[in-house]
Scaffold this motif. Structure first.
Motif, short mmCIF file in Angstrom:
data_model
loop_
_atom_site.label_atom_id
_atom_site.label_comp_id
_atom_site.label_asym_id
_atom_site.label_seq_id
_atom_site.Cartn_x
_atom_site.Cartn_y
_atom_site.Cartn_z
N PHE A 70 0.04 14.88 -11.03
CA PHE A 70 1.24 14.93 -10.19
C PHE A 70 0.97 14.68 -8.72
CE2 PHE A 70 1.95 17.77 -13.87
CZ PHE A 70 2.88 16.97 -14.53
N SER A 71 -0.26 14.31 -8.38
CA SER A 71 -0.54 13.88 -7.01
C SER A 71 -1.21 12.52 -7.12
CB SER A 71 -1.44 14.90 -6.32
OG SER A 71 -1.72 14.45 -5.01
N GLN A 72 -0.46 11.57 -7.62
CA GLN A 72 -1.00 10.26 -7.93
C GLN A 72 -0.02 9.18 -7.49
OE1 GLN A 72 -3.89 9.61 -8.74
NE2 GLN A 72 -4.74 10.81 -10.40
N SER A 73 -0.51 7.96 -7.53
CA SER A 73 0.36 6.82 -7.32
C SER A 73 1.31 6.69 -8.51
CB SER A 73 -0.51 5.57 -7.19
OG SER A 73 0.24 4.42 -7.43
N GLY A 74 2.49 6.14 -8.26
CA GLY A 74 3.43 5.90 -9.35
C GLY A 74 2.84 4.98 -10.41
N TYR A 75 1.97 4.10 -9.97
CA TYR A 75 1.32 3.15 -10.87
C TYR A 75 0.50 3.89 -11.93
CZ TYR A 75 -0.02 -1.82 -11.30
OH TYR A 75 -0.16 -3.13 -11.68
N VAL A 76 -0.20 4.94 -11.47
CA VAL A 76 -1.05 5.73 -12.37
C VAL A 76 -0.18 6.42 -13.41
CG1 VAL A 76 -2.59 7.70 -12.48
CG2 VAL A 76 -2.82 6.05 -10.63
N VAL A 124 0.85 -1.20 0.00
CA VAL A 124 0.00 0.00 0.00
C VAL A 124 0.88 1.25 0.00
CG1 VAL A 124 -1.68 1.32 1.32
CG2 VAL A 124 -1.94 -1.15 1.13
N ASP A 125 1.92 1.25 0.85
CA ASP A 125 2.80 2.41 0.93
C ASP A 125 3.54 2.66 -0.37
OD1 ASP A 125 2.06 2.98 3.46
OD2 ASP A 125 3.74 1.96 4.44
N ALA A 126 3.99 1.55 -1.00
CA ALA A 126 4.76 1.70 -2.22
C ALA A 126 3.92 2.36 -3.32
CB ALA A 126 5.25 0.34 -2.70
N PHE A 127 2.63 2.11 -3.31
CA PHE A 127 1.77 2.65 -4.37
C PHE A 127 0.92 3.82 -3.88
CE2 PHE A 127 2.06 -1.87 -6.05
CZ PHE A 127 3.04 -1.54 -6.96
N TYR A 144 -3.70 -3.24 -10.96
CA TYR A 144 -3.89 -1.90 -10.42
C TYR A 144 -5.16 -1.84 -9.57
CZ TYR A 144 -5.35 2.93 -10.09
OH TYR A 144 -5.80 4.13 -9.59
N LEU A 145 -6.22 -2.44 -10.12
CA LEU A 145 -7.50 -2.42 -9.40
C LEU A 145 -7.40 -3.12 -8.06
CD1 LEU A 145 -10.41 -3.15 -11.87
CD2 LEU A 145 -9.98 -1.07 -10.57
N SER A 146 -6.86 -4.36 -8.08
CA SER A 146 -6.92 -5.15 -6.85
C SER A 146 -5.89 -4.70 -5.82
CB SER A 146 -6.74 -6.64 -7.17
OG SER A 146 -5.51 -6.85 -7.81
N THR A 147 -4.67 -4.35 -6.26
CA THR A 147 -3.63 -4.06 -5.26
C THR A 147 -3.50 -2.58 -4.94
OG1 THR A 147 -1.93 -3.97 -6.95
CG2 THR A 147 -2.24 -6.07 -5.87
N VAL A 148 -3.90 -1.69 -5.83
CA VAL A 148 -3.68 -0.27 -5.58
C VAL A 148 -4.98 0.46 -5.30
CG1 VAL A 148 -2.72 1.87 -6.50
CG2 VAL A 148 -1.68 -0.32 -7.08
N PHE A 149 -5.95 0.29 -6.19
CA PHE A 149 -7.15 1.12 -6.07
C PHE A 149 -8.07 0.62 -4.95
CE2 PHE A 149 -11.29 2.80 -7.71
CZ PHE A 149 -10.96 4.14 -7.59
#
Lengths: 371, 314
Positions: free
Chosen positions: B145-151, B123-126, B212-217
């Motif tokens: 510019f205020s997003q997860s690196g994944y985005v 969670v922290d990494a993303f 992205y959906l399951s682990t980040v969003f």
């Protein structure tokens, strides 16, 4: 060309078979040889589920009820992931009857027509349909008064909110959802008359990302507590991400958003299922309209977490006690609608029928009921 | 200022809602550019979502989670490629079957972690982070510019895919395979190899999109987590006329749709969700009509799209 056509037909056939539900049979584990053992063999309960038994929400809550009747020694079977169409409902019910079930539970509103049809076709089988309104000699209806638990959840939210602005992610504009929103809002206002509850409708029971998007919209507007009438924990995850608080639904979900979770308005389906099965075992089963709440332990509020505001527990306990002993019900007048019009006179209590069919928002709700 | 802030928060959410679709569209474009119509996007996304989630829970390593999600999508694509490229099976049927298969596999893999939450390390990494100064740009600052690196990675991937397809020799060869495999073959391009590599790469991206959906969003496992996003991606591949740059626009536009409905509810009126659900497909039909009428060459689908390639059959 012919080959392609054939292939397309085959694909369509695969799609169709792929869509029908999976059946599983659970066998009774209990082996205590008490007096009901003989009877237990004569009752087999079949469940038609809208979702998967591990969906972390609505169907999982029902399935815990199924497991509870297995503990009574009653054999059970279920079909999960059944689509809300008449043909799929009937097919699922037939499958269960073929497996020997003589007591059928269907757990979603959309199964109503199919259940009614099957109840006519199999007069010797007992049926019970969740959240519907059609009954016959061998067809009951059942549901939980979760609005009472939502009223208590409203108290928790009303105590917690600092901005007096609470968000509510709701599925569809039907009485079941509306009465939940109203009860919640009345709970909020009983401790915090200035607070508003803003509602957003997603028009879906289950779509995790859309539910989260709806919650984010409310959070971006500045709400600091999120409640929900949705089947996933996505709104709670959104609340945690934005540093707000959340109230769950269906059953305890503290793990999904540990830094945000206050409590949840929950069902205890085992209460109904064990009671109903016992009646079948005793031979006293009759068709009825079962709608119970906190008093019967059909619905309850999850234990409050340490994130709740100080003094919340006392207020919740007081309200719970008065609902359980019958001296109070959330839908007691004076109740005003959103336009400030008096809908229920002071001291008058709405009847179950009026509550069941509620289609207006109480004062304090921001938002409108979708057509 | 308040209005600006509101718009910028709205766009931030919309971009998040479009990210998995963007990965999937770019994956779909890469696959279709070599002449393979892959309707299995939904299945590959779900496989990626489930495997990525499992690995995230098991290892708490964000890099491994993304990698394994991509590999899961790649495995799905490998099945598809073997049937359509090596065995020359019907692409439409194979794609459909891949979706059904992937949905089942994902449900099965996800069953054991149902209700679980992604470990804090992942969670922290993303976590979304602010890029100083840039994130304060009005309107688009927060969205980009205020997003997860994944985005942000999704946008980078789309741009790289564009450069690859349009500006490199490999991209040229790949397009040749998609337009006219016989001619490409005659000029010494290994058609089978090109098809395999790009179909697999497309599957990799679809898997990454699902994760992205399951682990980040969402950070919790929910069955059938994509809820049809793969099908929207199939439509949006056409909507973006096989151009990864337009895909960025298409993905975020459709990420915005539902959010717009929520906004409108706040203003006091709402659009039936059925209409919103139709929109991606209506838009795709409109674009199809438009490009067929205009006949502009760079907007056309790859000419050999959907056709299996037989070397001996001329």
């Amino acid at each position: 060309m012919k080959k392609k056509l054939l292939a397309a037909i085959m694909a369509a056939a695969m799609l169709l078979t792929g869509c029908s539900g999976n059946t599983s049979s659970g066998s009774s584990a209990a082996s205590d040889a008490d007096s009901t053992a003989d009877n237990a063999a004569s009752v087999k309960a079949g469940f038609v589920y809208i979702g998967k038994i591990d969906d972390g929400g609505y169907t999982q809550a029902h399935d815990q009820g199924r497991l509870a009747i297995e503990k009574m020694g009653v054999e059970t079977a279920y079909v999960e992931d059944v689509a809300e169409t008449v043909s799929d409902t009937c097919e699922a019910i037939r499958t269960l009857i073929d497996e020997g079930c003589n007591l059928i539970y269907t757990n979603s509103f959309g199964f109503m027509e199919g259940t009614v049809e099957m109840a006519k076709e199999y007069p010797d089988v007992k049926f019970a349909h969740c959240s519907g309104y059609q009954r016959s000699d061998n067809l009951s209806t059942y549901f939980g008064k979760v609005y009472q638990a939502r009223y208590l959840a409203g108290i928790v939210a009303g105590m917690k909110t600092e901005k007096n602005y609470i968000g509510y992610v709701a599925a569809k504009g039907i009485p079941e959802v509306i009465r939940g929103i109203n009860a919640f809002t009345l709970g909020v206002q009983s401790v915090n008359p200035d607070a508003k509850v803003e509602v957003v409708f997603t028009d879906t029971w289950y779509d995790p990302s859309v539910e989260k998007q709806a919650a984010l919209e409310l959070l971006n507007k500045g709400v600091d507590v999120i409640a929900q009438h949705q089947d996933t924990t996505a709104p709670q995850v959104a609340a945690q991400e934005k540093g707000a608080y959340c109230i769950g639904y269906n059953f305890p979900t503290a793990d999904a958003a540990p830094d945000a979770y206050l409590t949840a308005a929950c069902f205890n389906w085992a209460t109904f299922y064990t009671d109903d099965c016992q009646r079948a075992l005793d031979g006293t089963w009759t068709s009825r309209a079962y709608w119970e709440g906190l008093a019967a332990n059909m619905t309850y509020l999850d234990d409050l977490t340490s994130l709740c505001a100080e003094g919340t527990q006392e207020k919740v306990d007081a309200a719970r006690d008065s609902i359980i002993d019958g001296s109070f019900d959330p839908f007691t007048g004076p109740l005003y609608d959103q336009n400030g019009e008096l809908k229920v006179e002071e001291g008058v209590r709405m009847t179950d029928d009026e509550i069941w069919n509620m289609n207006w928002f109480v004062q304090g709700v921001v938002g409108s009921i979708p057509a | 200022m308040d209005i600006l802030n509101e718009i910028s928060l709205f766009l931030q959410t919309s971009v998040q809602m479009g990210t998995h679709i963007l990965f999937a569209i770019v994956g779909g474009i890469i696959c279709e550019k070599v002449g393979n119509m892959n309707l299995g996007i939904e299945g590959m996304m779900l496989m990626g979502a489930a495997v990525g989630f499992q690995v995230a829970c098991a290892t708490a390593n964000p890099f491994l989670a993304v990698l394994s999600a991509g590999l899961a999508g790649l495995v799905g694509a490998l099945i598809y490629a073997f049937i359509t490229v090596t065995l020359r099976g019907n692409q439409v049927v194979t794609g459909l079957v891949l979706t059904i298969f992937g949905t089942g596999v994902a449900g099965f893999i996800g069953k054991s972690v149902s209700g679980n939450t992604v470990p804090a390390e992942v969670v922290d990494a993303f976590k979304p982070y602010d890029i100083p100064v840039l994130c304060d740009i009005p309107i688009i600052g927060k969205a980009l510019f205020s997003q997860s690196g994944y985005v942000q990675a999704a946008i980078v991937v789309a741009i790289l895919a564009y450069l690859y397809i349009k500006k490199t020799k490999f991209g040229l060869n790949m397009r040749a395979v998609g337009e006219n495999p016989a001619a490409a073959d005659a000029s010494g391009i290994n058609v089978t190899l090109y098809k395999y590599v790009h179909v697999l790469a497309g599957g990799f991206l679809c898997g990454v999109g699902g994760a992205y959906l399951s682990t980040v969003f969402l950070t919790t496992w929910q069955d059938n987590v994509t809820a049809g996003a793969g099908w929207i991606a199939v439509a949006l591949v056409i909507f973006s006329t096989w151009n990864p740059l337009k895909a960025i626009f298409a993905a975020y536009l459709f990420g915005m749709l539902k959010g717009l409905n929520f906004k409108m509810q706040g203003w006091g009126f709402s659009v039936p969700s059925q209409i919103l659900e139709m929109l991606p497909y209506i838009a795709t039909i409109v674009v199809l009509v438009f490009i067929t009428l205009r006949k502009k060459r760079e907007n056309q689908p790859p000419q050999a799209l959907g056709d299996p390639y037989f070397r001996e059959e001329r």
